[in-house]
Design a protein around this motif. Sequence first.
Motif, PDB file in Angstrom:
ATOM      1  N   UNK A  60       0.847  -1.202   0.000  1.00 46.21           N
ATOM      2  CA  UNK A  60       0.000   0.000   0.000  1.00 46.21           C
ATOM      3  C   UNK A  60       0.878   1.245   0.000  1.00 46.21           C
ATOM      4  N   UNK A  61       1.926   1.262   0.804  1.00 47.90           N
ATOM      5  CA  UNK A  61       2.833   2.417   0.847  1.00 47.90           C
ATOM      6  C   UNK A  61       3.484   2.643  -0.519  1.00 47.90           C
ATOM      7  N   UNK A  62       3.871   1.568  -1.190  1.00 46.93           N
ATOM      8  CA  UNK A  62       4.466   1.693  -2.522  1.00 46.93           C
ATOM      9  C   UNK A  62       3.468   2.302  -3.501  1.00 46.93           C
ATOM     10  N   UNK A  63       2.209   1.889  -3.408  1.00 53.16           N
ATOM     11  CA  UNK A  63       1.179   2.443  -4.290  1.00 53.16           C
ATOM     12  C   UNK A  63       1.011   3.942  -4.042  1.00 53.16           C
ATOM     13  N   UNK A  64       0.919   4.324  -2.779  1.00 54.97           N
ATOM     14  CA  UNK A  64       0.772   5.746  -2.429  1.00 54.97           C
ATOM     15  C   UNK A  64       1.974   6.538  -2.922  1.00 54.97           C
ATOM     16  N   UNK A  65       3.171   6.016  -2.686  1.00 52.46           N
ATOM     17  CA  UNK A  65       4.392   6.713  -3.088  1.00 52.46           C
ATOM     18  C   UNK A  65       4.506   6.853  -4.602  1.00 52.46           C
ATOM     19  N   UNK A  66       3.799   5.984  -5.332  1.00 52.33           N
ATOM     20  CA  UNK A  66       3.827   6.029  -6.797  1.00 52.33           C
ATOM     21  C   UNK A  66       2.679   6.844  -7.379  1.00 52.33           C
ATOM     22  N   UNK A  67       1.851   7.424  -6.517  1.00 50.23           N
ATOM     23  CA  UNK A  67       0.787   8.301  -6.998  1.00 50.23           C
ATOM     24  C   UNK A  67      -0.588   7.682  -7.110  1.00 50.23           C
ATOM     25  N   UNK A  68      -0.771   6.454  -6.654  1.00 48.97           N
ATOM     26  CA  UNK A  68      -2.104   5.833  -6.707  1.00 48.97           C
ATOM     27  C   UNK A  68      -3.061   6.626  -5.821  1.00 48.97           C
ATOM     28  N   UNK A  69      -4.295   6.766  -6.290  1.00 45.63           N
ATOM     29  CA  UNK A  69      -5.300   7.477  -5.504  1.00 45.63           C
ATOM     30  C   UNK A  69      -6.387   6.560  -4.976  1.00 45.63           C
ATOM     31  N   UNK A  70      -6.379   5.301  -5.402  1.00 50.44           N
ATOM     32  CA  UNK A  70      -7.363   4.329  -4.938  1.00 50.44           C
ATOM     33  C   UNK A  70      -6.843   2.926  -5.215  1.00 50.44           C
ATOM     34  N   UNK A  71      -7.480   1.936  -4.618  1.00 50.55           N
ATOM     35  CA  UNK A  71      -7.150   0.535  -4.874  1.00 50.55           C
ATOM     36  C   UNK A  71      -8.383  -0.210  -5.340  1.00 50.55           C
ATOM     37  N   UNK A  72      -8.183  -1.127  -6.269  1.00 53.25           N
ATOM     38  CA  UNK A  72      -9.263  -2.018  -6.710  1.00 53.25           C
ATOM     39  C   UNK A  72      -9.281  -3.301  -5.900  1.00 53.25           C
ATOM     40  N   UNK A  73      -8.101  -3.799  -5.505  1.00 50.51           N
ATOM     41  CA  UNK A  73      -8.016  -5.058  -4.769  1.00 50.51           C
ATOM     42  C   UNK A  73      -6.645  -5.196  -4.137  1.00 50.51           C
ATOM     43  N   UNK A  74      -6.579  -6.056  -3.128  1.00 50.11           N
ATOM     44  CA  UNK A  74      -5.327  -6.350  -2.439  1.00 50.11           C
ATOM     45  C   UNK A  74      -5.251  -7.847  -2.190  1.00 50.11           C
ATOM     46  N   UNK A  75      -4.039  -8.380  -2.179  1.00 49.62           N
ATOM     47  CA  UNK A  75      -3.844  -9.802  -1.891  1.00 49.62           C
ATOM     48  C   UNK A  75      -2.632  -9.964  -0.997  1.00 49.62           C
ATOM     49  N   UNK A  76      -2.727 -10.905  -0.080  1.00 41.57           N
ATOM     50  CA  UNK A  76      -1.596 -11.245   0.778  1.00 41.57           C
ATOM     51  C   UNK A  76      -1.471 -12.764   0.805  1.00 41.57           C
ATOM     52  N   UNK A  77      -0.234 -13.231   0.722  1.00 42.94           N
ATOM     53  CA  UNK A  77       0.060 -14.663   0.818  1.00 42.94           C
ATOM     54  C   UNK A  77       0.813 -14.863   2.119  1.00 42.94           C
ATOM     55  N   UNK A  78       0.236 -15.707   2.975  1.00 37.77           N
ATOM     56  CA  UNK A  78       0.761 -15.855   4.326  1.00 37.77           C
ATOM     57  C   UNK A  78       0.324 -17.191   4.903  1.00 37.77           C
ATOM     58  N   UNK A  79       1.048 -17.650   5.909  1.00 34.68           N
ATOM     59  CA  UNK A  79       0.622 -18.838   6.649  1.00 34.68           C
ATOM     60  C   UNK A  79      -0.501 -18.487   7.621  1.00 34.68           C
TER      61      UNK A  79
END
Length: 117
Positions: A60-79
């Motif tokens: 999310x921080x990378x998206x903000x730092x790159x100028x994104x103003x919104x998100x369509x979806x997020x995914x996390x891979x974790x145990x």
Amino acid sequence: MTQTDDLGPEDRKIITLARSARARNGVPEGAAVRDETGRTYVAGTVALPSLELSALRTAVAMAVASGATSLEAAAVVSASDTASDEDRAAVRDLGGAATPVLLAGPDGVLKSSVTAG
């Protein structure tokens, strides 16, 4: 268990990217987010003595730092069996309460899909 096959190709893509980041970097979690223009941002867990961030918060921080103003979806891979409240809050801050947060296991199989809300 939720079927990954039920997801659209763009959601499967961010799970694959998150899984790849986790494996490539040898970190506990990998994450990817897709912004309002379809661009993706991929990250792994950050664990430094002075800075600790989950993979999803880093993406999310990378998206903000790159100028994104919104998100369509997020995914996390974790145990882990759940996306943390802090991770969902970061997604909600940028994408809104209805933004889907996909949680997959290390094998890439979707465990759950919740909203950031």
